[in-house]
Design an enzyme around this catalytic site. Structure first.
Site, PDB file in Angstrom:
ATOM      1  N   VAL A   1      16.347  53.081  -3.569  1.00  0.00           N
ATOM      2  CA  VAL A   1      16.848  52.370  -2.396  1.00  0.00           C
ATOM      3  C   VAL A   1      15.757  51.503  -1.769  1.00  0.00           C
ATOM      4  CG1 VAL A   1      17.904  52.585  -0.113  1.00  0.00           C
ATOM      5  CG2 VAL A   1      18.591  54.135  -1.936  1.00  0.00           C
TER       6      VAL A   1
ATOM      7  N   CYS B   1       9.062  53.177  -4.189  1.00  0.00           N
ATOM      8  CA  CYS B   1       9.173  54.127  -3.089  1.00  0.00           C
ATOM      9  C   CYS B   1       9.105  55.496  -3.761  1.00  0.00           C
ATOM     10  CB  CYS B   1      10.455  53.899  -2.282  1.00  0.00           C
ATOM     11  SG  CYS B   1      11.974  53.966  -3.248  1.00  0.00           S
TER      12      CYS B   1
ATOM     13  N   CYS C   1      -4.007  58.925  -5.988  1.00  0.00           N
ATOM     14  CA  CYS C   1      -5.122  58.850  -5.047  1.00  0.00           C
ATOM     15  C   CYS C   1      -4.722  59.536  -3.740  1.00  0.00           C
ATOM     16  CB  CYS C   1      -5.480  57.380  -4.796  1.00  0.00           C
ATOM     17  SG  CYS C   1      -6.853  57.175  -3.649  1.00  0.00           S
TER      18      CYS C   1
ATOM     19  N   ILE D   1       6.097  40.759   5.804  1.00  0.00           N
ATOM     20  CA  ILE D   1       6.082  39.857   4.648  1.00  0.00           C
ATOM     21  C   ILE D   1       4.977  38.804   4.744  1.00  0.00           C
ATOM     22  CG2 ILE D   1       7.387  38.045   3.437  1.00  0.00           C
ATOM     23  CD1 ILE D   1       9.854  39.834   3.656  1.00  0.00           C
TER      24      ILE D   1
ATOM     25  N   HIS E   1      -0.833  58.481  -3.370  1.00  0.00           N
ATOM     26  CA  HIS E   1      -0.280  57.193  -3.775  1.00  0.00           C
ATOM     27  C   HIS E   1      -0.918  56.738  -5.072  1.00  0.00           C
ATOM     28  CE1 HIS E   1      -3.719  56.590  -1.083  1.00  0.00           C
ATOM     29  NE2 HIS E   1      -4.050  55.635  -1.935  1.00  0.00           N
TER      30      HIS E   1
ATOM     31  N   CYS F   1      -5.569  50.759  -0.505  1.00  0.00           N
ATOM     32  CA  CYS F   1      -6.360  51.664  -1.344  1.00  0.00           C
ATOM     33  C   CYS F   1      -7.310  50.849  -2.207  1.00  0.00           C
ATOM     34  CB  CYS F   1      -5.420  52.489  -2.220  1.00  0.00           C
ATOM     35  SG  CYS F   1      -6.268  53.541  -3.403  1.00  0.00           S
TER      36      CYS F   1
ATOM     37  N   GLU G   1       5.605  59.739   3.953  1.00  0.00           N
ATOM     38  CA  GLU G   1       5.248  60.612   2.833  1.00  0.00           C
ATOM     39  C   GLU G   1       3.994  60.167   2.097  1.00  0.00           C
ATOM     40  OE1 GLU G   1       8.922  58.453   0.934  1.00  0.00           O
ATOM     41  OE2 GLU G   1       8.142  58.734   2.934  1.00  0.00           O
TER      42      GLU G   1
ATOM     43  N   CYS H   1      -6.676  59.066  -0.824  1.00  0.00           N
ATOM     44  CA  CYS H   1      -7.342  58.435   0.313  1.00  0.00           C
ATOM     45  C   CYS H   1      -6.324  58.089   1.393  1.00  0.00           C
ATOM     46  CB  CYS H   1      -8.127  57.181  -0.121  1.00  0.00           C
ATOM     47  SG  CYS H   1      -7.151  55.691  -0.347  1.00  0.00           S
TER      48      CYS H   1
END
Length: 157
Positions: free
Chosen positions: A101, A96, A146, A79, A63, A153, A57, A148
């Site tokens: 979750v 998220c 944004c 990580i 974002h 980013c 998504e 992009c």
């Protein structure tokens, strides 16, 4: 309001809006919720990184400007890369879509990794936050988004 916690699976009640809710974890790094207005203030610091753990998504919905993308599905394997890219940061803010979750789960996974992994001990991360209401709440409140397509980013609007 009553719901099952996406973080620990336990039943919780109450409203998290504007509240600092501490999450159970096994390490010394504190994990709490933060609000969108608090995140706007935090964004002024060069020691803060925003971690977007949404999957596909992100491509379609945009974002938070300046965020790093580490998809939930492969978060654990990423990580070491995340720790490398955030080695000079002391605060990480996870989100998220709704931060119910995936965001809390990845925040907990990182906190546990920091407390259990001796190689992660050199990390400067002192605080791990989760954005209340996630990206959807951020966007609905009219905060900057944004569009992009970069995984890291650079803060484009």
């Amino acid at each position: 309001m009553s719901f099952l916690c996406g973080f620990c699976g336990g039943k919780e009640s109450g409203d998290f809006v504007g509240a600092q809710k501490e999450l159970r974890m096994s390490g010394p790094v504190e994990v709490t919720y933060t609000t969108a207005p608090e995140l706007i203030k935090l964004q002024q610091s060069p020691n803060v990184a925003i971690i977007d753990v949404r999957d596909e998504e992100r491509k379609f919905d945009g974002h938070i400007a300046g965020s790093l993308h580490y998809a939930n599905e492969t978060f654990y394997e990423q990580i070491p890369d995340l720790l490398q890219k955030t080695k000079e940061k002391d605060t990480l803010v996870f989100h998220c879509a709704l931060s119910k979750v995936r965001g809390p789960s990845c925040a907990r996974m990182l906190a546990e990794n920091l407390s259990e992994n001796p190689l992660a001990g050199s990390s400067s991360i002192q605080k791990i936050l989760i954005l209340e209401r996630g990206f959807n709440g951020w966007q609905a409140a009219g905060h900057p988004v944004c569009q992009c397509k970069e995984l890291i980013c650079k803060g484009h609007k």
